[in-house]
Enzyme design. Structure first.
Site, PDB file in Angstrom:
ATOM      1  CD  GLN A   1      -2.453  -1.285  -0.113  1.00 40.28           C
ATOM      2  OE1 GLN A   1      -4.072  -0.947   0.147  1.00 40.28           O
ATOM      3  NE2 GLN A   1      -2.695  -2.300  -0.323  1.00 40.28           N
TER       4      GLN A   1
ATOM      5  N   GLY B   1     -11.573   2.359   4.063  1.00 36.33           N
ATOM      6  CA  GLY B   1     -10.932   2.099   3.610  1.00 36.33           C
ATOM      7  C   GLY B   1      -9.616   2.482   2.413  1.00 36.33           C
ATOM      8  CG  HIS B   2      -7.535   0.057   0.232  1.00 39.08           C
ATOM      9  ND1 HIS B   2      -6.245  -0.316  -0.219  1.00 39.08           N
ATOM     10  CD2 HIS B   2      -8.370  -0.156  -0.717  1.00 39.08           C
ATOM     11  CE1 HIS B   2      -6.788  -1.880  -1.168  1.00 39.08           C
ATOM     12  NE2 HIS B   2      -8.178  -1.369  -1.080  1.00 39.08           N
ATOM     13  CG  ASN B   3      -6.868   3.527  -3.925  1.00 40.20           C
ATOM     14  OD1 ASN B   3      -5.854   4.624  -2.700  1.00 40.20           O
ATOM     15  ND2 ASN B   3      -6.863   1.958  -4.037  1.00 40.20           N
TER      16      ASN B   3
ATOM     17  CB  SER C   1     -12.172   1.799  -4.335  1.00 36.62           C
ATOM     18  OG  SER C   1     -10.345   1.689  -5.445  1.00 36.62           O
TER      19      SER C   1
END
Length: 348
Positions: free
Chosen positions: A202, A243-245, A263
């Protein structure tokens, strides 16, 4: 941290500070705010919701903040506001001001030699600041805060005990992060293989805009390749997972225990209740309101108020149930049409 010290205001001083009209004895003094049901003569209260109107006849508050409409139903001292709840929030800031920050570096803090810490910052016991980090003017790092390498924190931010801000995260000015929040941990990224799960590094960052507030024990994951971004004025409650993004637009508020998968893009000025679950890779329109415990599995392209969740079933049954629910409106219209036709034919 102890509760802010109280400051005494007269009715006139408070009304002038709020920029609002008032009636009553200008010299009345207030040192606190309290609920309508328990406020005393030296305390201020407020009324926002009409369902609490019966309490006006019972309250012992020295004065109230209330709308002009509700003021007609109350004979006591009052400050008139078109938005009593917002005026209550402002009055609280006057009556309970933040303690002035005293610059200090604890001898028990561990600060990398190449970290840039503004002299006006306060760095308390057992804080750790990594290599290349930049801490802006007036920043308050309470005990046990960990600042990773390359992190940048803007002016007048306040990080409560135990906050972790990990490598390369960016935090703009006037942010508040409550105890044990984790900003910039790895996102949940794994590729399935025959041998198990392969970890995906990441390498993105977390970027927080200005005036963001993050609740206790909330986790905001760093991006996988792109960044995780929260816009200016975003407010996040306790125990939220981002969460990521994920990208969250300016002035959106999110209540506790909500989970946002990677995302997903949430627009500006959205209001999201507690325990809402978002599937990944969704787009949510600006101004959307989502009720608590809703399950969001598809894009929301048009602002509105959304709610609903169905208990878990096997996937095939769940898809069939949803398809049937989506057809109910048309079925009901046909049934009403048939009933009306039968009624009309029987009456001729």
């Amino acid at each position: 941290m102890s509760a802010p010290a109280r400051v005494v205001y007269t009715l006139q001083e408070l009304a002038v500070a709020l920029g609002l009209p008032y009636r009553g004895d200008a010299a009345l003094q207030f040192r606190a705010m309290a609920p309508l049901s328990s406020a005393q003569e030296d305390e201020l209260s407020f009324l926002q919701d009409s369902k609490y109107l019966p309490l006006l006849a019972q309250t012992r508050a020295g004065a109230l903040i209330l709308s002009p409409e509700h003021a007609e139903q109350y004979d006591g001292a009052a400050i008139w506001s078109e938005n009593p709840y917002a005026s209550f929030a402002q009055a609280m800031q006057f009556l309970y001001p933040e303690k002035a920050l005293t610059p200090w570096r604890s001898p028990d803090a561990r600060i990398a030699a190449d970290a840039d810490v503004d002299p006006s910052a306060r760095v308390e016991d057992f804080v750790q600041i990594g290599s290349g980090a930049k801490i802006g003017p007036g920043v308050w790092l309470e005990s046990g805060v960990v600042i990773g390498p390359g992190v940048e924190i803007g002016a007048a931010c306040h990080l409560y005990p135990g906050v972790k801000v990990l490598a390369e995260s960016r935090i703009a000015e006037h942010c508040i992060i409550h105890s044990n929040a984790v900003i910039g941990a790895d996102g949940f990224g794994f590729a399935q293989t025959e041998a198990g799960y392969e970890k995906i590094p990441q390498v993105g960052r977390v970027i927080l805009g200005a005036r963001v507030e993050i609740g206790a024990n909330t986790c905001i994951d760093r991006g996988a390749l792109a960044d995780t971004i929260l816009g200016d004025g975003v407010k996040i409650d306790n125990l939220v997972q981002i969460g990521h993004n994920v990208v969250i637009g300016a002035d959106t508020v999110i209540a506790g225990q909500t989970g946002i998968a990677g995302s997903t893009r949430i627009g500006c000025r959205c209001r999201i209740g507690g325990q809402v679950g978002f599937a990944g890779h969704l787009n949510i329109a600006d101004g959307t309101v989502i009720a608590g415990q809703s399950a969001i599995t598809h894009d929301i392209r048009q602002a509105g108020v959304y709610s609903g969740v169905i208990p878990a079933q096997d996937a095939r049954t769940w898809r069939r149930t949803i398809a049937q629910l989506n057809r109910l409106d048309g079925i009901l219209r046909r049934l009403r049409g048939a009933a009306k036709a039968a009624h009309d034919s029987s009456s001729t």
